[in-house]
Design a protein around this motif. Structure first.
Motif, PDB file in Angstrom:
ATOM      1  N   PHE A 324       0.832  -1.201   0.000  1.00 34.34           N
ATOM      2  CA  PHE A 324       0.000   0.000   0.000  1.00 34.34           C
ATOM      3  C   PHE A 324       0.867   1.252   0.000  1.00 34.34           C
ATOM      4  CE2 PHE A 324       0.414  -1.833   4.219  1.00 34.34           C
ATOM      5  CZ  PHE A 324       0.908  -0.786   4.983  1.00 34.34           C
ATOM      6  N   ASP A 325       0.319   2.295  -0.575  1.00 27.94           N
ATOM      7  CA  ASP A 325       1.023   3.568  -0.692  1.00 27.94           C
ATOM      8  C   ASP A 325      -0.013   4.684  -0.738  1.00 27.94           C
ATOM      9  OD1 ASP A 325       2.391   5.911  -2.094  1.00 27.94           O
ATOM     10  OD2 ASP A 325       4.058   4.500  -2.007  1.00 27.94           O
ATOM     11  N   ASP A 326       0.152   5.684   0.123  1.00 29.35           N
ATOM     12  CA  ASP A 326      -0.776   6.814   0.182  1.00 29.35           C
ATOM     13  C   ASP A 326       0.055   8.068   0.407  1.00 29.35           C
ATOM     14  OD1 ASP A 326      -2.920   8.502   0.403  1.00 29.35           O
ATOM     15  OD2 ASP A 326      -3.568   7.787   2.370  1.00 29.35           O
ATOM     16  N   ARG A 327       0.024   8.987  -0.551  1.00 30.03           N
ATOM     17  CA  ARG A 327       0.914  10.148  -0.442  1.00 30.03           C
ATOM     18  C   ARG A 327       0.337  11.387  -1.120  1.00 30.03           C
ATOM     19  NH1 ARG A 327       6.290   8.674  -3.149  1.00 30.03           N
ATOM     20  NH2 ARG A 327       5.695   6.555  -2.559  1.00 30.03           N
ATOM     21  N   LEU A 328       0.925  12.505  -0.760  1.00 30.74           N
ATOM     22  CA  LEU A 328       0.713  13.783  -1.421  1.00 30.74           C
ATOM     23  C   LEU A 328       2.090  14.296  -1.817  1.00 30.74           C
ATOM     24  CD1 LEU A 328      -1.610  15.864  -2.062  1.00 30.74           C
ATOM     25  CD2 LEU A 328      -0.805  17.115  -0.046  1.00 30.74           C
ATOM     26  N   LEU A 329       2.295  14.537  -3.104  1.00 31.70           N
ATOM     27  CA  LEU A 329       3.576  15.080  -3.539  1.00 31.70           C
ATOM     28  C   LEU A 329       3.343  16.398  -4.252  1.00 31.70           C
ATOM     29  CD1 LEU A 329       4.582  14.353  -6.905  1.00 31.70           C
ATOM     30  CD2 LEU A 329       3.737  12.208  -5.977  1.00 31.70           C
ATOM     31  N   TYR A 330       4.262  17.318  -4.040  1.00 30.11           N
ATOM     32  CA  TYR A 330       4.124  18.639  -4.653  1.00 30.11           C
ATOM     33  C   TYR A 330       5.507  19.226  -4.877  1.00 30.11           C
ATOM     34  CZ  TYR A 330       4.369  19.758   0.357  1.00 30.11           C
ATOM     35  OH  TYR A 330       4.729  19.807   1.678  1.00 30.11           O
ATOM     36  N   ASP A 355       7.696  14.765  -1.084  1.00 31.62           N
ATOM     37  CA  ASP A 355       6.731  13.673  -0.962  1.00 31.62           C
ATOM     38  C   ASP A 355       6.358  13.498   0.493  1.00 31.62           C
ATOM     39  OD1 ASP A 355       6.676  11.541  -3.611  1.00 31.62           O
ATOM     40  OD2 ASP A 355       8.215  13.107  -3.590  1.00 31.62           O
ATOM     41  N   ASN A 356       5.098  13.725   0.796  1.00 29.07           N
ATOM     42  CA  ASN A 356       4.554  13.443   2.120  1.00 29.07           C
ATOM     43  C   ASN A 356       3.868  12.081   2.030  1.00 29.07           C
ATOM     44  OD1 ASN A 356       3.319  13.334   4.599  1.00 29.07           O
ATOM     45  ND2 ASN A 356       1.827  14.923   4.156  1.00 29.07           N
ATOM     46  N   ILE A 357       4.635  11.026   2.363  1.00 28.90           N
ATOM     47  CA  ILE A 357       4.137   9.653   2.245  1.00 28.90           C
ATOM     48  C   ILE A 357       3.508   9.282   3.579  1.00 28.90           C
ATOM     49  CG2 ILE A 357       4.737   7.292   1.618  1.00 28.90           C
ATOM     50  CD1 ILE A 357       7.296   8.490   0.308  1.00 28.90           C
ATOM     51  N   LYS A 358       2.195   9.353   3.609  1.00 33.30           N
ATOM     52  CA  LYS A 358       1.487   9.191   4.876  1.00 33.30           C
ATOM     53  C   LYS A 358       1.484   7.755   5.364  1.00 33.30           C
ATOM     54  CE  LYS A 358      -1.634  11.398   2.594  1.00 33.30           C
ATOM     55  NZ  LYS A 358      -2.901  11.995   2.094  1.00 33.30           N
ATOM     56  N   ASP A 359       1.455   6.800   4.440  1.00 35.47           N
ATOM     57  CA  ASP A 359       1.362   5.395   4.837  1.00 35.47           C
ATOM     58  C   ASP A 359       1.910   4.535   3.709  1.00 35.47           C
ATOM     59  OD1 ASP A 359       0.776   3.326   6.530  1.00 35.47           O
ATOM     60  OD2 ASP A 359      -1.377   3.279   6.095  1.00 35.47           O
ATOM     61  N   VAL A 360       2.957   3.764   3.983  1.00 37.01           N
ATOM     62  CA  VAL A 360       3.553   2.907   2.972  1.00 37.01           C
ATOM     63  C   VAL A 360       4.033   1.629   3.638  1.00 37.01           C
ATOM     64  CG1 VAL A 360       5.834   4.003   3.182  1.00 37.01           C
ATOM     65  CG2 VAL A 360       5.248   2.744   1.104  1.00 37.01           C
ATOM     66  N   GLY A 361       3.804   0.483   3.009  1.00 34.79           N
ATOM     67  CA  GLY A 361       4.248  -0.763   3.617  1.00 34.79           C
ATOM     68  C   GLY A 361       3.683  -1.975   2.920  1.00 34.79           C
ATOM     69  N   VAL A 362       3.793  -3.103   3.595  1.00 37.62           N
ATOM     70  CA  VAL A 362       3.343  -4.371   3.028  1.00 37.62           C
ATOM     71  C   VAL A 362       2.945  -5.301   4.166  1.00 37.62           C
ATOM     72  CG1 VAL A 362       5.717  -5.260   2.983  1.00 37.62           C
ATOM     73  CG2 VAL A 362       3.992  -6.317   1.530  1.00 37.62           C
ATOM     74  N   GLY A 363       1.930  -6.131   3.917  1.00 41.96           N
ATOM     75  CA  GLY A 363       1.499  -7.093   4.921  1.00 41.96           C
ATOM     76  C   GLY A 363       1.045  -8.392   4.286  1.00 41.96           C
ATOM     77  N   LYS A 364       1.087  -9.458   5.053  1.00 46.26           N
ATOM     78  CA  LYS A 364       0.551 -10.738   4.590  1.00 46.26           C
ATOM     79  C   LYS A 364      -0.961 -10.627   4.517  1.00 46.26           C
ATOM     80  CE  LYS A 364       4.259 -13.549   6.620  1.00 46.26           C
ATOM     81  NZ  LYS A 364       5.028 -12.427   7.221  1.00 46.26           N
ATOM     82  N   SER A 365      -1.542 -11.222   3.466  1.00 42.35           N
ATOM     83  CA  SER A 365      -2.975 -11.046   3.270  1.00 42.35           C
ATOM     84  C   SER A 365      -3.605 -12.304   2.707  1.00 42.35           C
ATOM     85  CB  SER A 365      -3.240  -9.863   2.323  1.00 42.35           C
ATOM     86  OG  SER A 365      -2.676 -10.108   1.047  1.00 42.35           O
TER      87      SER A 365
END
Length: 671
Positions: A324-330, A355-365
């Motif tokens: 997952f990746d959630d960001r605001l870049l300007y 880049d203001n990367i609010k939430d980035v990572g990986v998980g088992k699913s």
């Protein structure tokens, strides 16, 4: 951000370009549709740089939006998963993955993502509306002071049209649930020009578990001003979702347990969006001084679920992961140029990106639902650059460009699972550039190029793994262009590119895999021939070699690098209402392991289209993708997998097939 990237001013300046590119020297063009500036003198570019214009894309058969990059000689675009995921890019001996060393910009905003949930430099071009593209400037190699992160192999700068007259409605239908509707157009107002585009597409593909791909696109642009000064403001909306169709093991296909279009995990897929605002300004001041600025803001998110090893690591729950990746870049940029004398011109520029990367990572699913988080972080990443170039026309036949670029990057990682992996890092880099052009005759030019560049590495690997923030590159190139025969343009380019390290952040498990230094050498041949007004023939061939250059992997192959690429095509427009195109693309066997003992098969595909224009504003066209129904693969890898919980763990080829022969029809109405 940079001169070529400011879409208020389309800076294709004296760029020789061949094959799919525009032929001959190109004027510096304003894309307002109102005027064009005089040619820029003193510019020494490269034999491998060029510009692609809208009419070269108009009747080109394409499967994916990103395939417009295949107009760049030697570039290959493929896919190894669901149709909504970013493509795989190959160029000059690189498997660029999702674009680690090829930088792309749209309307002045960067497409490549730093510290991305799936892979560093991730470049998703599925948002493109090819019919709106006005021009694409491409440049290969790290030879340009205004090109920075991810541009070691090359870069492309895409501009949408700033003016259109009337409106166009396109309705397309095809096999395997393909449907697309497009409405675009524009006009004039008292203050300037405006353009819009609305697109909706759905496609299941040939897969046993349908792709269920959906894309929604909206684009709006307004341009004020004229050649001497103006402003453009654009807005882009893109939203997409899809099911995954990851590569499968060859042993299961050979045994009949799977067919080529099956999937071993029907719970994969993803969704993404890109919302963008961009503003570009240009102004000519006294004494031919020119000021250009741009700014952008992008809201971006991705959730991507995949499973490539099935049950290799977890025989109970499986190896599915969700990234997952959630960001605001300007950011934005400014450039200023003026003539120091009739012989010399100075260009200065500066760029800033955050880049203001609010939430980035990986998980088992399981079925896209995360049940155990492997990595999760918030990241602030800022890059600043300053660059200068002196363009000199020493004699009518000799020109040079000498440049210097300064880059500074800062990262601040907050690891939300392990505070020990949180921290700050910063790094800076100076990169010299040099280009020479010598006109050997009226129709023949010699180009020499040198430059240093870099790509940034994932901030999580930099802070938690103690790897460099910037991996440097160094490139050399010599090229010759010739246009002696009327309508025929040829180029030959030899290149070498060395990387300090093939460092790759592995988003699947949140770790950094360190590879050794590498080098790539090769040669490119391109031809562009227009024997008549109604026929264009182009062809290009690239041969390259990619090897590790020192240390543990000395003399061995860089996995997945492409050695041979060939493409050719023809397009015709009869002038009597008939038009069409035919294209062939070949990329040869690839070493899948460092030892070279495992190789992929070659891939060849032929696409074609044919259309008829009616006098009443109607047009009907038919497109045939994979014309000869080749059963080649889009991508092939070699690695270990366990397809079922009780199967043996085994190394094998894992492939994703090309689509079979597919027919699509489009009805177009201009009003």
């Amino acid at each position: 951000m940079k001169k070529h990237l400011l879409t208020g001013l389309m800076a294709s300046v004296a760029l020789p370009s061949f094959a799919a590119g525009v032929h001959g020297d190109i004027e510096e063009l304003l894309v307002t549709g109102r005027a064009s500036a005089p040619p820029l003198q003193g510019r020494a570019e490269a034999a491998s740089a060029g510009t692609v214009l809208a009419h070269q894309l108009e009747h080109r058969p394409i499967l994916r939006p990103a395939e417009i990059l295949e107009t760049i000689p030697g570039m290959v675009i493929t896919q190894h998963s669901g149709g909504g995921k970013a493509n795989q890019y190959f160029l000059r001996g690189f498997n660029l993955d999702h674009s680690t060393d090829f930088a792309t910009f749209i309307e002045g905003a960067p497409v490549n993502m730093v510290t991305h949930g799936h892979g560093q430099g991730y470049s998703d071009l599925n948002f493109l509306i090819p019919e709106l593209i006005d021009s694409m400037v491409y440049r290969k190699g790290p030879y340009y002071a205004d090109s920075g992160d991810f541009a070691s192999a090359g870069s492309s700068h895409i501009s949408y049209a700033s003016a259109k007259q009337g409106h166009t409605l396109k309705l397309s239908i095809g096999e395997d649930g393909y449907r697309r509707a497009l409405l675009l157009g524009g006009g004039d107002t008292s203050s300037g020009n405006w353009v819009y585009g609305l697109s909706k597409m759905e496609n299941d593909g040939p897969w046993s578990h349908p792709d269920a791909l959906k894309r929604d696109n909206v684009f709006l642009k307004h341009t004020w001003g004229h050649a001497e000064g103006g402003l453009s403001l654009s807005a882009l909306y893109f939203d997409s979702r899809w099911n995954g169709t990851d590569q499968i093991p060859q042993r299961y296909v050979d045994s009949g347990q799977l067919n080529r279009f099956d999937s071993l995990d029907t719970g994969t897929g993803g969704d993404t969006h890109r919302y963008q605002l961009a503003i570009n300004q240009w102004l000519t001041l006294a004494d031919d001084k020119r000021l250009q600025t741009n700014a952008y803001i992008v809201d971006y998110a991705l959730q991507l679920t995949g499973n490539f090893t099935y049950y290799a690591n977890d025989p109970v729950n499986g190896d599915q992961v969700t990234q997952f990746d959630d960001r605001l870049l300007y950011g934005g940029g400014v450039s200023y140029e003026w003539e120091l004398s009739p012989t010399h011109k100075l260009q200065l520029g500066s760029d800033l990106r955050h880049d203001n990367i609010k939430d980035v990572g990986v998980g088992k699913s399981i079925d896209r639902r995360i049940y155990a988080m492997d990595s999760r972080a918030s990241v602030e990443e800022t890059s600043f650059s300053a660059h200068s170039s002196i363009l000199s026309q020493w004699t009518p036949a000799l020109a040079s460009t000498v440049g210097l670029r300064y880059d500074h990057m800062e990262v601040d990682v907050t690891d939300r699972l392990n505070n020990a992996d949180s921290g700050r890092r910063d790094e800076q880099l100076l990169s010299p550039k040099l280009s020479l052009r010598a006109d050997l005759s009226e129709h023949t030019a010699l180009f020499l190029n040198y430059g240093q560049g870099y790509h940034s590495n994932d901030a999580r690997g930099v802070v938690g793994g103690d790897v460099p923030l910037m991996s440097e590159s160094e490139g050399y190139e010599i090229g010759v262009t010739n246009s002696t025969v009327a309508g025929l343009q040829l180029s030959v380019v030899a290149f070498r590119l060395a990387l300090d390290s093939e460092l790759v952040f592995v988003g699947d498990d949140g770790t950094t895999e360190a590879k050794d230094a590498s080098r790539r050498t090769g040669i490119e041949l391109s031809a562009y021939y227009r024997p008549t007004d109604w026929l264009i023939v182009d062809a290009d061939y690239t041969q390259s070699e990619a090897t590790f250059s020192s240390g543990e992997f000395t003399g061995q192959n860089v996995p997945d690098s492409v050695e041979d690429v060939f493409s050719a095509g023809l397009s015709l427009e009869s002038g009597r209402g008939y038009y069409g195109g035919l294209r062939i693309r070949y990329f040869g066997p690839r070493n899948l392991t460092e030892s070279g003992d495992r190789k992929s098969d070659a891939t060849t595909v032929v696409n074609a289209n044919l259309g008829m224009q009616f006098a009443v504003g109607l047009a009907l066209s038919v497109e045939v993708l994979n014309l000869f129904d080749s059963d080649d693969n889009d991508i092939t890898y070699w690695y270990e997998s366990r397809p079922t919980p009780t199967a043996d763990l085994q190394e094998d080829y894992h492939s994703h097939p090309m689509i079979p022969r597919t027919l699509r029809a489009t009805l177009t109405y201009h009003f």
